[in-house]
Design a protein around this motif. Structure first.
Motif, PDB file in Angstrom:
ATOM      1  N   UNK A 158      92.211  61.737 -24.809  1.00  0.00           N
ATOM      2  CA  UNK A 158      92.874  62.073 -26.095  1.00  0.00           C
ATOM      3  C   UNK A 158      92.744  63.197 -26.024  1.00  0.00           C
ATOM      4  N   UNK A 159      91.754  63.883 -26.003  1.00  0.00           N
ATOM      5  CA  UNK A 159      90.850  65.374 -27.357  1.00  0.00           C
ATOM      6  C   UNK A 159      92.422  66.697 -27.356  1.00  0.00           C
ATOM      7  N   UNK A 160      93.289  65.928 -26.359  1.00  0.00           N
ATOM      8  CA  UNK A 160      94.353  67.110 -26.266  1.00  0.00           C
ATOM      9  C   UNK A 160      95.482  66.306 -26.740  1.00  0.00           C
ATOM     10  N   UNK A 161      96.992  67.374 -26.818  1.00  0.00           N
ATOM     11  CA  UNK A 161      98.015  66.826 -26.599  1.00  0.00           C
ATOM     12  C   UNK A 161      98.719  67.537 -25.395  1.00  0.00           C
ATOM     13  N   UNK A 162      99.063  66.941 -24.666  1.00  0.00           N
ATOM     14  CA  UNK A 162      99.351  67.202 -23.131  1.00  0.00           C
ATOM     15  C   UNK A 162     100.931  67.753 -22.828  1.00  0.00           C
ATOM     16  N   UNK A 163     102.159  69.161 -22.240  1.00  0.00           N
ATOM     17  CA  UNK A 163     102.801  69.318 -21.817  1.00  0.00           C
ATOM     18  C   UNK A 163     103.170  68.122 -20.216  1.00  0.00           C
ATOM     19  N   UNK A 164     104.601  67.240 -20.440  1.00  0.00           N
ATOM     20  CA  UNK A 164     104.296  66.217 -19.709  1.00  0.00           C
ATOM     21  C   UNK A 164     104.994  66.704 -18.362  1.00  0.00           C
ATOM     22  N   UNK A 165     103.758  66.665 -17.056  1.00  0.00           N
ATOM     23  CA  UNK A 165     104.836  66.907 -15.870  1.00  0.00           C
ATOM     24  C   UNK A 165     105.204  68.936 -16.166  1.00  0.00           C
ATOM     25  N   UNK A 166     106.682  68.870 -15.376  1.00  0.00           N
ATOM     26  CA  UNK A 166     106.998  70.162 -15.519  1.00  0.00           C
ATOM     27  C   UNK A 166     107.529  70.650 -16.516  1.00  0.00           C
ATOM     28  N   UNK A 167     107.633  70.157 -17.814  1.00  0.00           N
ATOM     29  CA  UNK A 167     108.104  69.782 -19.258  1.00  0.00           C
ATOM     30  C   UNK A 167     107.857  70.652 -20.471  1.00  0.00           C
ATOM     31  N   UNK A 182      96.271  72.670 -30.603  1.00  0.00           N
ATOM     32  CA  UNK A 182      94.934  72.039 -29.578  1.00  0.00           C
ATOM     33  C   UNK A 182      96.120  71.078 -28.503  1.00  0.00           C
ATOM     34  N   UNK A 183      96.352  71.729 -27.536  1.00  0.00           N
ATOM     35  CA  UNK A 183      97.351  70.999 -26.562  1.00  0.00           C
ATOM     36  C   UNK A 183      96.727  72.326 -25.415  1.00  0.00           C
ATOM     37  N   UNK A 184      96.730  70.818 -24.537  1.00  0.00           N
ATOM     38  CA  UNK A 184      95.745  71.039 -22.825  1.00  0.00           C
ATOM     39  C   UNK A 184      96.309  71.285 -22.179  1.00  0.00           C
ATOM     40  N   UNK A 185      95.750  70.721 -20.589  1.00  0.00           N
ATOM     41  CA  UNK A 185      97.042  71.066 -19.631  1.00  0.00           C
ATOM     42  C   UNK A 185      97.853  70.683 -19.512  1.00  0.00           C
ATOM     43  N   UNK A 186      99.081  70.496 -18.720  1.00  0.00           N
ATOM     44  CA  UNK A 186     100.107  69.408 -18.220  1.00  0.00           C
ATOM     45  C   UNK A 186      99.550  68.011 -17.356  1.00  0.00           C
ATOM     46  N   UNK A 187      99.785  67.023 -17.553  1.00  0.00           N
ATOM     47  CA  UNK A 187      99.652  65.551 -16.804  1.00  0.00           C
ATOM     48  C   UNK A 187     100.892  65.153 -16.649  1.00  0.00           C
ATOM     49  N   UNK A 188     100.436  64.369 -15.505  1.00  0.00           N
ATOM     50  CA  UNK A 188     101.331  63.483 -14.734  1.00  0.00           C
ATOM     51  C   UNK A 188     101.039  62.378 -15.303  1.00  0.00           C
TER      52      UNK A 188
END
Length: 491
Positions: free
Chosen positions: A212-221, A361-367
């Motif tokens: 939870x250390x960074x916000x993450x884009x969800x999928x391709x969005x 504070x944004x990381x890599x996309x996540x499923x």
């Protein structure tokens, strides 16, 4: 002092619609207790800090259905009467409870002053002033807090739009972030969020496997999910080890029955109510200072570990129900204030979710998997066998709602009333209360009452009996969301 990382506090304020639906023990009394003991002191604390020039203190979610109650004239009159009754109860208890009754009298008098000075025109001016000052970021959400993964996509989109529009009406700004009810998620829901203009939403830590250390884009969005850090959050609110269970805090469960006041401190986990020691505000204040210092140390240690692991500063998010602070945990608002003052002095940047995203504070996309913040972190609380009847009821409510809406350009107030009742029936609270065996009879009764109204009204509308339908709704309370336009749901 060098900044070690970023901390975000998120408070989720929510109660189901309660006015005109019983008084005790879980009807209007529930609303008035939370209002008096949590909403008044928490917003007063935030205003004090804002008046000192402090900004981006926390992210505050207020669900649309709660915001509607905080603005409702009937509820405003009800809580004012309740506050007066609280003061009278404290006054009457003086001969038996002595200094404790005096303490309670002072607390109730302060609450009355706060309400009469700030709240007489409703909660929206209070919330708007905090947001306009930059002290808080306000989160939105679906109108009546339904468990989104189980909804027909059309109903889910309708409820979300209604909630975001309601927030814009009350506070002047359409929220870009939401607290997804119960942190409920199903793959693909981010598409609906993007369509509604939602840029970020909360999930529970296990949905991100604890990362939870960074916000993450969800999928391709480009919609971001932000995870609750359970290691930090549970330091406060854990069933067996959280701060509110400390021996010096006021005991929530022990009552002086003649007055309804709570005269004891926790004393010990296995101490019988009649053996508990008297509540001592001085001892409680010392516990607040001790536990605030402990929490600040925990946050700093967590962020130092994240920085070492990532090679850059990261984020930790602690998220709680607002009602914990004051209602369940009497000293909670004082603890919040102590923490918010101490964290910057310890080298921790305090900001809102929007501030964390703006800081990169944004990381890599996540499923994301199917998830929630309930038991098991899955859907069992809202979809398990113990609530199979409620799930079936909700399915019928949605089918009847959609079937009764006729296409056309003319707005039909009866269809709007149908949608209002359907949204109330779909509240996630009913299944939660049944699954947790917390006033389960009340919850089932509420779900069935709204579902029956949907069935009766939809049948009349389908039969073209508008005169009978109009007579039916005359006996109902006023709609919760008068701005609903059911035409957006019609085929």
């Amino acid at each position: 002092m060098k900044t070690v990382g970023t901390f975000c506090l998120v408070l989720h304020s929510h109660l189901p619609w309660l006015p005109h639906h019983g008084r005790w023990p879980v009807g209007e009394e529930w609303l008035y207790q939370a209002w008096a003991h949590s909403y008044l002191p928490v917003t007063a604390m935030l205003r004090r800090l804002a008046d000192e020039g402090r900004r981006e203190l926390l992210t505050l979610g207020v669900t649309p259905v709660l915001a509607a109650q905080l603005d409702d004239p009937y509820a405003l009159r009800g809580v004012h009467d309740w506050l007066g009754g609280w003061q009278l109860r404290a006054h009457g208890a003086a001969p038996r409870l002595g200094e404790l009754a005096a303490h309670e009298h002072r607390t109730s008098a302060a609450a009355l002053t706060e309400f009469e000075t700030r709240w007489r025109h409703g909660g929206s001016p209070v919330l708007r002033s905090l947001a306009d000052s930059g002290a808080v970021e306000l989160l939105g959400g679906p109108a009546t807090h339904p468990f989104g993964p189980l909804l027909d996509p059309r109903v889910r989109a309708f409820g979300l739009e209604a909630g975001l529009a309601d927030a814009a009406l009350r506070t002047g700004t359409r929220p870009a972030g939401i607290w997804a009810p119960e942190c409920g998620y199903a793959p693909g829901m981010e598409t609906g969020y993007a369509a509604a203009g939602v840029r970020r939403f909360l999930v529970d830590g296990p949905a991100l496997r604890g990362d939870t250390a960074l916000a993450r884009p969800v999928g391709d969005s480009d919609v971001l999910c932000i995870g609750r850090d359970l290691d930090v959050t549970y330091r406060v609110w854990a069933p067996r080890s959280g701060y509110p269970g400390g021996r010096d805090y006021r005991d929530f469960h022990t009552y002086d029955h003649p007055s309804g006041l709570k005269p004891a401190r926790v004393t010990g986990r296995n101490v019988a109510p009649e053996d508990k020691a008297p509540y001592d505000p001085g001892r409680a204040a010392a516990a607040v200072a001790r536990d605030a210092a402990d929490f600040v140390a925990v946050v700093r240690e967590r962020l130092a570990g994240i920085r070492e692991r990532l090679g850059r500063p990261g984020l930790t998010v602690a998220a709680f129900d607002t009602e914990l602070f004051g209602h369940w945990w009497h000293e909670g608002p004082a603890w919040l204030e102590a923490v918010l003052r101490a964290l910057p002095e310890a080298g921790v940047r305090v900001t809102t979710l929007a501030g964390a995203v703006d800081a990169g504070l944004v990381g890599e996309p996540v499923a994301l998997p199917e998830s929630s913040w309930g038991s098991g972190k899955d859907w069992r609380v809202w979809a398990g066998s113990q609530v199979a009847d409620v799930v079936a009821l909700n399915t019928r409510v949605q089918e009847q709602l959609l079937a009764a809406l006729s296409p056309g350009l003319v707005r039909d107030p009866l269809q709007d009333r149908l949608a209002d009742q359907a949204l109330l029936a779909l509240s996630s609270d009913w299944a939660f209360m049944i699954s947790k065996d917390s006033a389960a009879g009340y919850a089932r009764g509420r779900a069935e009452r709204h579902a029956t109204r949907v069935a009766d009204l939809s049948a009349l509308l389908l039969d073209g009996k508008h005169t009978d339908a109009a007579a039916l709704v005359e006996s109902w309370e006023h709609p919760v969301f008068g701005h609903l336009d059911a035409r957006s749901l019609a085929p």
